[in-house]
Write an enzyme that holds these catalytic residues in place. Structure first.
Site, PDB file in Angstrom:
ATOM      1  N   TRP A  20       0.830  -1.214   0.000  1.00  7.27           N
ATOM      2  CA  TRP A  20       0.000   0.000   0.000  1.00  7.27           C
ATOM      3  C   TRP A  20       0.856   1.252   0.000  1.00  7.27           C
ATOM      4  O   TRP A  20       0.341   2.355   0.072  1.00  7.27           O
ATOM      5  CB  TRP A  20      -0.947   0.008   1.203  1.00  7.27           C
ATOM      6  CG  TRP A  20      -0.311  -0.401   2.479  1.00  7.27           C
ATOM      7  CD1 TRP A  20       0.324   0.410   3.366  1.00  7.27           C
ATOM      8  CD2 TRP A  20      -0.257  -1.724   3.017  1.00  7.27           C
ATOM      9  NE1 TRP A  20       0.775  -0.317   4.420  1.00  7.27           N
ATOM     10  CE2 TRP A  20       0.427  -1.641   4.239  1.00  7.27           C
ATOM     11  CE3 TRP A  20      -0.733  -2.967   2.584  1.00  7.27           C
ATOM     12  CZ2 TRP A  20       0.668  -2.759   5.045  1.00  7.27           C
ATOM     13  CZ3 TRP A  20      -0.493  -4.070   3.383  1.00  7.27           C
ATOM     14  CH2 TRP A  20       0.199  -3.966   4.592  1.00  7.27           C
ATOM     15  N   GLU A  33      -5.563   0.600   5.820  1.00  3.70           N
ATOM     16  CA  GLU A  33      -5.725   1.008   7.216  1.00  3.70           C
ATOM     17  C   GLU A  33      -6.858   0.251   7.906  1.00  3.70           C
ATOM     18  O   GLU A  33      -6.752  -0.092   9.077  1.00  3.70           O
ATOM     19  CB  GLU A  33      -5.950   2.520   7.319  1.00  3.70           C
ATOM     20  CG  GLU A  33      -4.726   3.354   6.958  1.00  3.70           C
ATOM     21  CD  GLU A  33      -3.522   3.052   7.831  1.00  3.70           C
ATOM     22  OE1 GLU A  33      -3.678   2.479   8.927  1.00  3.70           O
ATOM     23  OE2 GLU A  33      -2.392   3.381   7.408  1.00  3.70           O
ATOM     24  N   THR A  39      -4.570  -5.922  13.376  1.00  2.00           N
ATOM     25  CA  THR A  39      -4.126  -7.035  12.542  1.00  2.00           C
ATOM     26  C   THR A  39      -2.709  -6.758  12.049  1.00  2.00           C
ATOM     27  O   THR A  39      -2.421  -5.640  11.597  1.00  2.00           O
ATOM     28  CB  THR A  39      -5.073  -7.222  11.345  1.00  2.00           C
ATOM     29  OG1 THR A  39      -6.422  -7.264  11.827  1.00  2.00           O
ATOM     30  CG2 THR A  39      -4.768  -8.504  10.602  1.00  2.00           C
ATOM     31  N   LEU A  76     -10.004 -12.967   8.187  1.00  2.00           N
ATOM     32  CA  LEU A  76      -9.309 -11.769   8.666  1.00  2.00           C
ATOM     33  C   LEU A  76      -9.855 -11.292  10.016  1.00  2.00           C
ATOM     34  O   LEU A  76      -9.169 -10.573  10.742  1.00  2.00           O
ATOM     35  CB  LEU A  76      -9.420 -10.653   7.619  1.00  2.00           C
ATOM     36  CG  LEU A  76      -8.401  -9.528   7.604  1.00  2.00           C
ATOM     37  CD1 LEU A  76      -6.970 -10.050   7.679  1.00  2.00           C
ATOM     38  CD2 LEU A  76      -8.565  -8.668   6.366  1.00  2.00           C
ATOM     39  N   TYR A 116      -7.938   7.008  14.971  1.00  2.00           N
ATOM     40  CA  TYR A 116      -6.680   6.546  14.390  1.00  2.00           C
ATOM     41  C   TYR A 116      -6.730   6.574  12.863  1.00  2.00           C
ATOM     42  O   TYR A 116      -5.859   7.146  12.192  1.00  2.00           O
ATOM     43  CB  TYR A 116      -6.316   5.122  14.855  1.00  2.00           C
ATOM     44  CG  TYR A 116      -5.302   4.521  13.919  1.00  2.00           C
ATOM     45  CD1 TYR A 116      -3.960   4.880  14.028  1.00  2.00           C
ATOM     46  CD2 TYR A 116      -5.676   3.699  12.858  1.00  2.00           C
ATOM     47  CE1 TYR A 116      -3.019   4.429  13.116  1.00  2.00           C
ATOM     48  CE2 TYR A 116      -4.756   3.239  11.950  1.00  2.00           C
ATOM     49  CZ  TYR A 116      -3.434   3.599  12.084  1.00  2.00           C
ATOM     50  OH  TYR A 116      -2.520   3.171  11.181  1.00  2.00           O
ATOM     51  N   ASP A 134      -1.553   4.600  17.682  1.00  8.57           N
ATOM     52  CA  ASP A 134      -1.939   3.195  17.669  1.00  8.57           C
ATOM     53  C   ASP A 134      -1.087   2.452  18.700  1.00  8.57           C
ATOM     54  O   ASP A 134      -0.334   3.070  19.444  1.00  8.57           O
ATOM     55  CB  ASP A 134      -1.760   2.596  16.274  1.00  8.57           C
ATOM     56  CG  ASP A 134      -0.297   2.384  15.944  1.00  8.57           C
ATOM     57  OD1 ASP A 134       0.538   3.113  16.503  1.00  8.57           O
ATOM     58  OD2 ASP A 134       0.019   1.488  15.150  1.00  8.57           O
TER      59      ASP A 134
END
Length: 357
Positions: A20, A33, A39, A76, A116, A134
């Site tokens: 990304w 994001e 994750t 996920l 965030y 974060d």
DNA sequence: AACACGGGGGG
DNA sequence: CCCCCAGTGTT
């Protein structure tokens, strides 16, 4: 030299070539994001590549059925992310002329984008001077300042947000934010931080006091309860099995499952299964042999899933407490999204079918 | 402020 | 077994 300058020099030399980071395309930044929430980077990379191939633009994502998006998201976790992703894609494509808002306040109005993620998109995709905080940044700041306070407390997090804003690099906010997170990921790790490789070691109070291992301070979380769950593999005469779709809200929302539920205290598993299938689908079943047993851990509890072979004794399925239901052939199961525990049951089914020949 | 919400990785 | 993770939404 300020720690911001040294951090950016390190980032310019050593930044990992993550998929990304190839462009600042807001769609890619947003998608990455959302996937990166709670994750790890290594987990996200293959999902990101597959997702982008399936939905190259926000318009393509908006036009896709939610069930297809959930199938892409399968495995996920935190499936509300996929549902909110789909809703936000439709908002952007239909109401916002295909353009993501540039500001934190604009982004915060979209489903699935909190403080965030708004800071991340605004700074990385649009170059706005927006801070972010974060788990990585919390750890880096807690060590930089040798913070003795419990970072799980909201008031402490508020002060760290203030720090993130105060220390922001005004010329390169996106690179600076990513550099902080990357430092936390690869150098200032939770355990065994590699302080010898740290570009801002000279600025670190915890390093000076040798307290890295004790920072950040967190209150330990309580142990997780355990539940026994019974699930039915209900077969019909045509060799099809019954699957049910969970309600959109709540745990594993929108995913498919072998219907069933938690056993109450003292309840036998076959009794539990008959009760659950009556409540959820309005069918009376005859419970047969125990097919397989699967262990699975969620964030807040663990389960032992007992899957039983069943047949309908009376009634036709109705969607009483489920979103939908279907009879499917075993070969068709792969078209539907399941949680991990049920995927383990399907795996057992496939291996046992192979043994028949 | 507390809690629900997945799953994989690493010690 | 434990903790950790590029957090958000609800109550």
């Amino acid at each position: 030299m300020t720690f911001q300058t040294e951090l950016l020099q390190w980032y310019d030399r050593f930044a990992a070539p993550l998929p990304w980071r190839t462009t600042a395309d807001p769609y890619r930044v947003w998608l990455s994001e959302i996937m990166l929430q709670q994750t790890q980077v290594e987990t996200v990379i293959p999902y990101f590549e597959r997702f982008l191939a399936a939905y190259p633009t926000v318009q393509a994502l908006a036009d896709a059925p939610l069930d297809d998006v959930l199938k892409q998201w399968e495995g996920l976790g935190y499936y509300s992310r996929a549902r909110n992703l789909h809703r936000t894609a439709q908002r952007v494509a239909h109401d916002l002329n295909g353009q993501f808002p540039h500001t934190v306040d604009g982004l915060l109005k979209l489903p699935g984008i909190g403080r965030y993620t708004a800071g991340a998109i605004s700074s990385i995709a649009f170059g706005q001077a927006a801070p972010l905080l974060d788990g990585n940044v919390i750890r880096v700041f807690a060590r930089l300042t040798d913070l003795p306070d419990d970072v799980t407390q909201a008031a402490v997090k508020d002060r760290l947000w203030d720090l993130a804003e105060e220390w922001l690099h005004p010329e390169r906010p996106g690179d600076y934010n990513q550099a902080l997170m990357e430092l936390g990921r690869v150098v200032c790790k939770p355990r065994h931080p590699v302080c010898a490789d740290c570009p801002i070691q000279a600025h670190c109070q915890a390093f000076a006091h040798s307290t890295q291992a004790e920072r950040p301070v967190k209150t330990p979380r309580p142990g997780t309860p355990h539940y026994d769950v019974a699930a039915g593999m209900v077969w019909d005469e045509a060799g099809r099995v019954l699957i049910a779709q969970r309600p959109l809200d709540g745990l594993l929302g929108g995913l498919w499952e072998f219907p069933g539920g938690k056993a109450e205290a003292g309840e036998e598993l076959p009794d539990c299964l008959r009760r659950e299938l009556q409540e959820e689908l309005g069918i009376e079943v005859e419970v047969g042999e125990l097919f397989t047993v699967v262990q699975h851990a969620f964030t807040h509890f663990r389960i032992t899933l007992h899957a039983f072979t069943c047949r309908i004794a009376q009634g036709e399925p109705r969607a009483l407490e489920v979103r939908d239901w279907k009879w499917v052939l075993p070969d068709e199961l792969s078209q539907y999204s399941f949680g991990k525990a049920d995927r383990d049951v399907i795996k057992a089914l496939e291996s046992r079918r192979g043994m028949l020949f």
